[in-house]
Motif scaffolding. Structure first.
Motif, PDB file in Angstrom:
ATOM      1  N   ARG A   1       0.806  -1.204   0.000  1.00 43.99           N
ATOM      2  CA  ARG A   1       0.000   0.000   0.000  1.00 43.99           C
ATOM      3  C   ARG A   1       0.849   1.268   0.000  1.00 43.99           C
ATOM      4  O   ARG A   1       0.527   2.215  -0.683  1.00 43.99           O
ATOM      5  CB  ARG A   1      -0.904   0.029   1.227  1.00 43.99           C
ATOM      6  CG  ARG A   1      -2.019  -0.934   1.175  1.00 43.99           C
ATOM      7  CD  ARG A   1      -2.922  -0.675   2.323  1.00 43.99           C
ATOM      8  NE  ARG A   1      -3.697  -1.845   2.619  1.00 43.99           N
ATOM      9  CZ  ARG A   1      -4.674  -1.852   3.457  1.00 43.99           C
ATOM     10  NH1 ARG A   1      -4.963  -0.779   4.146  1.00 43.99           N
ATOM     11  NH2 ARG A   1      -5.357  -2.941   3.672  1.00 43.99           N
ATOM     12  N   VAL A   2       1.901   1.272   0.789  1.00 41.15           N
ATOM     13  CA  VAL A   2       2.741   2.461   0.852  1.00 41.15           C
ATOM     14  C   VAL A   2       3.369   2.727  -0.505  1.00 41.15           C
ATOM     15  O   VAL A   2       3.366   3.862  -0.994  1.00 41.15           O
ATOM     16  CB  VAL A   2       3.817   2.322   1.952  1.00 41.15           C
ATOM     17  CG1 VAL A   2       4.789   3.488   1.910  1.00 41.15           C
ATOM     18  CG2 VAL A   2       3.167   2.220   3.320  1.00 41.15           C
ATOM     19  N   TYR A   3       3.915   1.700  -1.124  1.00 43.57           N
ATOM     20  CA  TYR A   3       4.551   1.891  -2.431  1.00 43.57           C
ATOM     21  C   TYR A   3       3.532   2.408  -3.445  1.00 43.57           C
ATOM     22  O   TYR A   3       3.844   3.297  -4.237  1.00 43.57           O
ATOM     23  CB  TYR A   3       5.203   0.606  -2.933  1.00 43.57           C
ATOM     24  CG  TYR A   3       5.861   0.819  -4.274  1.00 43.57           C
ATOM     25  CD1 TYR A   3       7.066   1.508  -4.362  1.00 43.57           C
ATOM     26  CD2 TYR A   3       5.259   0.382  -5.442  1.00 43.57           C
ATOM     27  CE1 TYR A   3       7.664   1.745  -5.590  1.00 43.57           C
ATOM     28  CE2 TYR A   3       5.837   0.606  -6.673  1.00 43.57           C
ATOM     29  CZ  TYR A   3       7.044   1.293  -6.742  1.00 43.57           C
ATOM     30  OH  TYR A   3       7.626   1.529  -7.952  1.00 43.57           O
ATOM     31  N   GLU A   4       2.339   1.875  -3.415  1.00 47.84           N
ATOM     32  CA  GLU A   4       1.313   2.326  -4.370  1.00 47.84           C
ATOM     33  C   GLU A   4       0.991   3.799  -4.150  1.00 47.84           C
ATOM     34  O   GLU A   4       0.764   4.542  -5.095  1.00 47.84           O
ATOM     35  CB  GLU A   4       0.048   1.467  -4.245  1.00 47.84           C
ATOM     36  CG  GLU A   4       0.220   0.054  -4.756  1.00 47.84           C
ATOM     37  CD  GLU A   4       0.656   0.000  -6.214  1.00 47.84           C
ATOM     38  OE1 GLU A   4       0.126   0.763  -7.045  1.00 47.84           O
ATOM     39  OE2 GLU A   4       1.545  -0.821  -6.531  1.00 47.84           O
ATOM     40  N   ALA A   5       0.986   4.253  -2.904  1.00 47.38           N
ATOM     41  CA  ALA A   5       0.713   5.662  -2.613  1.00 47.38           C
ATOM     42  C   ALA A   5       1.854   6.550  -3.098  1.00 47.38           C
ATOM     43  O   ALA A   5       1.631   7.680  -3.535  1.00 47.38           O
ATOM     44  CB  ALA A   5       0.488   5.854  -1.116  1.00 47.38           C
ATOM     45  N   LEU A   6       3.090   6.043  -3.024  1.00 47.59           N
ATOM     46  CA  LEU A   6       4.255   6.829  -3.423  1.00 47.59           C
ATOM     47  C   LEU A   6       4.598   6.685  -4.908  1.00 47.59           C
ATOM     48  O   LEU A   6       5.353   7.493  -5.447  1.00 47.59           O
ATOM     49  CB  LEU A   6       5.465   6.405  -2.593  1.00 47.59           C
ATOM     50  CG  LEU A   6       5.382   6.670  -1.101  1.00 47.59           C
ATOM     51  CD1 LEU A   6       6.588   6.085  -0.393  1.00 47.59           C
ATOM     52  CD2 LEU A   6       5.256   8.145  -0.810  1.00 47.59           C
ATOM     53  N   LYS A   7       4.069   5.683  -5.545  1.00 51.63           N
ATOM     54  CA  LYS A   7       4.419   5.361  -6.934  1.00 51.63           C
ATOM     55  C   LYS A   7       4.337   6.564  -7.879  1.00 51.63           C
ATOM     56  O   LYS A   7       5.220   6.731  -8.724  1.00 51.63           O
ATOM     57  CB  LYS A   7       3.531   4.218  -7.429  1.00 51.63           C
ATOM     58  CG  LYS A   7       4.007   3.570  -8.687  1.00 51.63           C
ATOM     59  CD  LYS A   7       3.134   2.361  -8.988  1.00 51.63           C
ATOM     60  CE  LYS A   7       3.574   1.677 -10.258  1.00 51.63           C
ATOM     61  NZ  LYS A   7       2.751   0.510 -10.556  1.00 51.63           N
ATOM     62  N   PRO A   8       3.343   7.460  -7.750  1.00 50.63           N
ATOM     63  CA  PRO A   8       3.281   8.609  -8.656  1.00 50.63           C
ATOM     64  C   PRO A   8       4.503   9.532  -8.559  1.00 50.63           C
ATOM     65  O   PRO A   8       4.785  10.288  -9.484  1.00 50.63           O
ATOM     66  CB  PRO A   8       2.011   9.353  -8.232  1.00 50.63           C
ATOM     67  CG  PRO A   8       1.172   8.323  -7.570  1.00 50.63           C
ATOM     68  CD  PRO A   8       2.138   7.378  -6.913  1.00 50.63           C
ATOM     69  N   LEU A   9       5.243   9.489  -7.466  1.00 47.46           N
ATOM     70  CA  LEU A   9       6.437  10.321  -7.320  1.00 47.46           C
ATOM     71  C   LEU A   9       7.561   9.865  -8.243  1.00 47.46           C
ATOM     72  O   LEU A   9       8.440  10.649  -8.589  1.00 47.46           O
ATOM     73  CB  LEU A   9       6.941  10.283  -5.879  1.00 47.46           C
ATOM     74  CG  LEU A   9       6.041  10.893  -4.814  1.00 47.46           C
ATOM     75  CD1 LEU A   9       6.625  10.645  -3.436  1.00 47.46           C
ATOM     76  CD2 LEU A   9       5.845  12.375  -5.068  1.00 47.46           C
ATOM     77  N   GLY A  10       7.554   8.594  -8.594  1.00 50.11           N
ATOM     78  CA  GLY A  10       8.608   8.038  -9.445  1.00 50.11           C
ATOM     79  C   GLY A  10       9.728   7.438  -8.610  1.00 50.11           C
ATOM     80  O   GLY A  10       9.980   7.845  -7.484  1.00 50.11           O
TER      81      GLY A  10
END
Length: 104
Positions: A1-10
């Motif tokens: 979940r954390v990675y999915e939330a941060l994924k848009p940052l690149g």
């Protein structure tokens, strides 16, 4: 979940943020920080400097404040030092995510 939330940052930005949480080739305990100088600067794994200031050396209520390379307090505290210790690592709990200078 954390990675999915941060994924848009690149991946590059996420890597930069994570490296700003690591002091390379060092195993620094809370006791070492509290017995060291009141203010010290350390180079993080992303090559930026982080300022560590000890406001209270009380064994019961130590206060360690983190700041940026320009000396500004980041309003981040070491909430609990030495949460995890292994032969080559010490993990401390901080009050917030440390954010490096992402504009450079």
């Amino acid at each position: 979940r954390v990675y999915e939330a941060l994924k848009p940052l690149g991946n590059d930005v996420i890597t930069e943020i994570l490296l700003y949480h690591v002091i390379p080739n060092a195993k620094v305990t809370g006791k070492q920080v509290l017995s060291g100088p009141f203010t010290q600067r350390v180079e993080m794994a992303n090559k930026e400097n982080l300022r560590i200031t000890v406001l209270s050396r009380s064994a019961r209520f130590p206060v360690i404040v983190l700041g940026d390379k320009d000396g500004r307090a980041l309003n981040d505290l070491v909430v609990r030092p030495d949460v995890i210790q292994t032969p080559n690592t010490v993990v401390h709990s901080v009050s917030d995510v440390l954010l490096p200078d992402l504009d450079n």
